[in-house]
Design a protein around this motif. Structure first.
Motif, mmCIF file in Angstrom:
data_model
loop_
_atom_site.group_PDB
_atom_site.id
_atom_site.type_symbol
_atom_site.label_atom_id
_atom_site.label_comp_id
_atom_site.label_asym_id
_atom_site.label_seq_id
_atom_site.Cartn_x
_atom_site.Cartn_y
_atom_site.Cartn_z
ATOM 1 N N GLY A 13 0.801 -1.223 0.000
ATOM 2 C CA GLY A 13 0.000 0.000 0.000
ATOM 3 C C GLY A 13 0.831 1.268 0.000
ATOM 4 O O GLY A 13 0.768 2.068 -0.936
ATOM 5 N N ALA A 14 1.626 1.463 1.078
ATOM 6 C CA ALA A 14 2.408 2.691 1.195
ATOM 7 C C ALA A 14 3.707 2.641 0.387
ATOM 8 O O ALA A 14 4.188 3.662 -0.093
ATOM 9 C CB ALA A 14 2.720 2.964 2.669
ATOM 10 N N GLY A 15 4.268 1.427 0.235
ATOM 11 C CA GLY A 15 5.548 1.321 -0.445
ATOM 12 C C GLY A 15 5.455 1.285 -1.959
ATOM 13 O O GLY A 15 6.379 1.730 -2.643
ATOM 14 N N LEU A 16 4.359 0.753 -2.497
ATOM 15 C CA LEU A 16 4.222 0.626 -3.947
ATOM 16 C C LEU A 16 3.074 1.463 -4.505
ATOM 17 O O LEU A 16 3.271 2.306 -5.374
ATOM 18 C CB LEU A 16 4.015 -0.852 -4.327
ATOM 19 N N HIS A 17 1.853 1.237 -4.003
ATOM 20 C CA HIS A 17 0.702 1.925 -4.593
ATOM 21 C C HIS A 17 0.798 3.439 -4.432
ATOM 22 O O HIS A 17 0.467 4.184 -5.366
ATOM 23 C CB HIS A 17 -0.595 1.424 -3.943
ATOM 24 N N LEU A 18 1.206 3.910 -3.285
ATOM 25 C CA LEU A 18 1.212 5.350 -3.034
ATOM 26 C C LEU A 18 2.118 6.116 -4.001
ATOM 27 O O LEU A 18 1.675 7.074 -4.638
ATOM 28 C CB LEU A 18 1.588 5.624 -1.586
ATOM 29 N N ALA A 22 1.042 8.617 -7.284
ATOM 30 C CA ALA A 22 1.539 9.981 -7.495
ATOM 31 C C ALA A 22 1.915 10.193 -8.958
ATOM 32 O O ALA A 22 1.599 11.226 -9.555
ATOM 33 C CB ALA A 22 2.742 10.247 -6.584
ATOM 34 N N ARG A 23 2.579 9.195 -9.567
ATOM 35 C CA ARG A 23 2.946 9.317 -10.979
ATOM 36 C C ARG A 23 1.704 9.281 -11.861
ATOM 37 O O ARG A 23 1.601 10.040 -12.834
ATOM 38 C CB ARG A 23 3.906 8.189 -11.373
ATOM 39 N N ALA A 24 0.771 8.407 -11.529
ATOM 40 C CA ALA A 24 -0.444 8.300 -12.342
ATOM 41 C C ALA A 24 -1.265 9.578 -12.276
ATOM 42 O O ALA A 24 -1.816 10.040 -13.287
ATOM 43 C CB ALA A 24 -1.273 7.107 -11.868
ATOM 44 N N GLY A 56 5.906 12.395 -1.717
ATOM 45 C CA GLY A 56 5.069 11.643 -2.636
ATOM 46 C C GLY A 56 3.652 12.130 -2.588
ATOM 47 O O GLY A 56 3.378 13.299 -2.318
ATOM 48 N N ASP A 57 2.735 11.213 -2.820
ATOM 49 C CA ASP A 57 1.328 11.573 -2.860
ATOM 50 C C ASP A 57 0.853 11.952 -1.458
ATOM 51 O O ASP A 57 1.148 11.247 -0.490
ATOM 52 C CB ASP A 57 0.527 10.371 -3.366
ATOM 53 N N PRO A 58 0.083 13.078 -1.295
ATOM 54 C CA PRO A 58 -0.429 13.431 0.018
ATOM 55 C C PRO A 58 -1.300 12.309 0.569
ATOM 56 O O PRO A 58 -2.109 11.723 -0.141
ATOM 57 C CB PRO A 58 -1.247 14.692 -0.253
ATOM 58 N N LEU A 59 -1.136 12.003 1.833
ATOM 59 C CA LEU A 59 -1.844 10.903 2.464
ATOM 60 C C LEU A 59 -2.427 11.350 3.796
ATOM 61 O O LEU A 59 -1.735 11.924 4.623
ATOM 62 C CB LEU A 59 -0.892 9.726 2.682
ATOM 63 N N VAL A 60 -3.710 11.095 3.974
ATOM 64 C CA VAL A 60 -4.392 11.361 5.237
ATOM 65 C C VAL A 60 -4.747 10.021 5.866
ATOM 66 O O VAL A 60 -5.333 9.159 5.199
ATOM 67 C CB VAL A 60 -5.673 12.197 5.013
ATOM 68 N N ILE A 61 -4.376 9.820 7.122
ATOM 69 C CA ILE A 61 -4.618 8.554 7.795
ATOM 70 C C ILE A 61 -5.941 8.614 8.553
ATOM 71 O O ILE A 61 -6.198 9.546 9.312
ATOM 72 C CB ILE A 61 -3.490 8.219 8.783
ATOM 73 N N ARG A 292 1.989 1.457 -13.022
ATOM 74 C CA ARG A 292 1.246 2.675 -13.350
ATOM 75 C C ARG A 292 0.250 2.394 -14.479
ATOM 76 O O ARG A 292 -0.904 2.822 -14.413
ATOM 77 C CB ARG A 292 2.198 3.797 -13.756
ATOM 78 N N ARG A 293 0.670 1.661 -15.508
ATOM 79 C CA ARG A 293 -0.237 1.296 -16.593
ATOM 80 C C ARG A 293 -1.430 0.501 -16.071
ATOM 81 O O ARG A 293 -2.572 0.700 -16.494
ATOM 82 C CB ARG A 293 0.511 0.467 -17.641
#
Length: 357
Positions: A13-18, A22-24, A56-61, A292-293
């Motif tokens: 989740g945080a290591g790959l998807h996040l 951000a790139r997508a 990276g992408d802003p994240l709210v927990i 990303r694709r």
């Protein structure tokens, strides 16, 4: 435009998807709402790569799915289910009861046939739309190999090598139960796409050892498949290798050989394909940010209410779960249970369809 809820904030989740999100979002602003990603972790742990909202992408927990529901409208939200496979069905059901209907689910889709049945029941009961994370099925390298084989002779064999060192994560209690769950699902999806359905005819695994410490069944995995039409599939995964390698080798009856190398690092997304035909070699380099694709394709289908494409079809991913369970039984010295497939056999790959025609 769609919002994102990350359910599970570990490595996936945080290591790959996040970072991939951000790139997508940077390249496809028409698909992604310009609002923070909301994250919920059923089992809190330190987030890789720094605290939320940095680098990276802003994240709210949010501390629970119910709390996340207060700030995310299910009608415009995609839930990324990045939890271990053995708890996925329960969390899918919980999120569905809160009104969420669009899901991106990490591979494998479920831990075994029993969990797969619960996932399918939740999908049918709530009318869910589920896309399984399958970067290799969205890979530019896989697409190129499939295109070349469409005009080649009969495929004799496809073998995939997946090597990397995975000592620390396995020794510190990772979420995977055996090596078949780590890299092998990527390869199985590609084999099903290129060769159509198959059966596991041999499988083995090894323990991970470091000094006196031993992690059962996490040193590596190997399985062989017999596909319709007689083609052979082989997957060999070494999780103790000092060298990272993601290689696919295809041999055809008329002497054509393809050797492809998928990217092995997040910071370098170029794949390589070598083809030997009549003693001559040609080489291609392909930009291949496959994850990303994969995510962009899923969001595009969600945004347009389009049906899933071949890579997003649940049949392929459900069959992968069944094959992984069969491999586990054989590796443990047992026999493969012959159970009915609730969804019927997986659809044949394009090469099988071409042979049938």
């Amino acid at each position: 435009m769609l919002r994102t809820l990350l359910l599970g904030l570990g490595r996936a989740g945080a290591g790959l998807h996040l970072p991939v999100l951000a790139r997508a979002r940077a390249t496809h602003p028409e698909l992604f709402a310009g609002r923070p990603v909301v994250g919920v972790d059923p089992g809190p742990r330190p987030l890789p790569g720094g605290p939320p909202g940095t680098g990276g992408d802003p994240l709210v927990i949010a501390d629970s799915l119910q709390r996340a529901r207060r700030c995310l409208d299910p009608d415009v939200t995609v839930v990324h289910l990045c939890t271990p496979p053995d708890v996925r069905a329960a969390l899918l059901e919980e999120a569905a009861q809160l009104g969420y209907r669009r899901f991106v689910v990490e591979k494998p889709l479920a831990a075994d046939r029993a969990a797969l049945r619960r996932v399918r029941e939740a999908v049918d009961r709530h009318g869910l739309r589920v896309e399984v994370v399958s970067p290799w099925l969205h890979s530019a390298l896989t697409d190129r190999i499939a295109a070349l084989l469409a005009t080649a002779g009969q495929v004799r064999s496809v073998s995939v090598t997946q090597d990397k060192a995975r000592f620390r994560r396995s020794l510190t209690g990772g979420t995977h139960r055996h090596a078949f769950e780590v890299e092998v699902p990527h390869a199985l999806g590609v084999l099903l796409r290129l060769l159509g359905d198959g059966e596991v005819c041999a499988a083995s695994w090894s323990d991970l050892r470091l000094g006196e410490r031993v992690v059962p069944h996490m040193g590596g995995a190997r399985l062989a498949l017999r596909h319709r039409g007689g083609a052979r599939g082989l997957v060999d995964c070494d999780l103790t290798s000092p060298v990272r390698r993601r290689r696919i080798t295809v041999d055809t009856a008329d002497g054509v050989r393809l050797i492809g190398h998928y990217p092995v690092a997040q910071d370098d997304d170029v794949a390589r394909l070598d083809m030997w035909r009549e003693g001559r070699r040609t080489r291609e380099l392909l930009e291949d940010d496959a994850l990303r694709r994969c995510l962009v394709a899923a969001y595009r289908r969600f945004a347009g209410d389009d049906p899933p494409g071949a890579a997003g079809c649940l049949g392929v991913h459900a069959r992968t779960v069944e094959l992984l369970e069969d491999a586990r039984h054989l590796a443990a010295g047992g026999t493969i249970p012959r159970l009915p497939r609730p969804g019927g056999p997986a659809a044949p790959g394009p090469l099988e369809a071409r042979r049938a025609g």
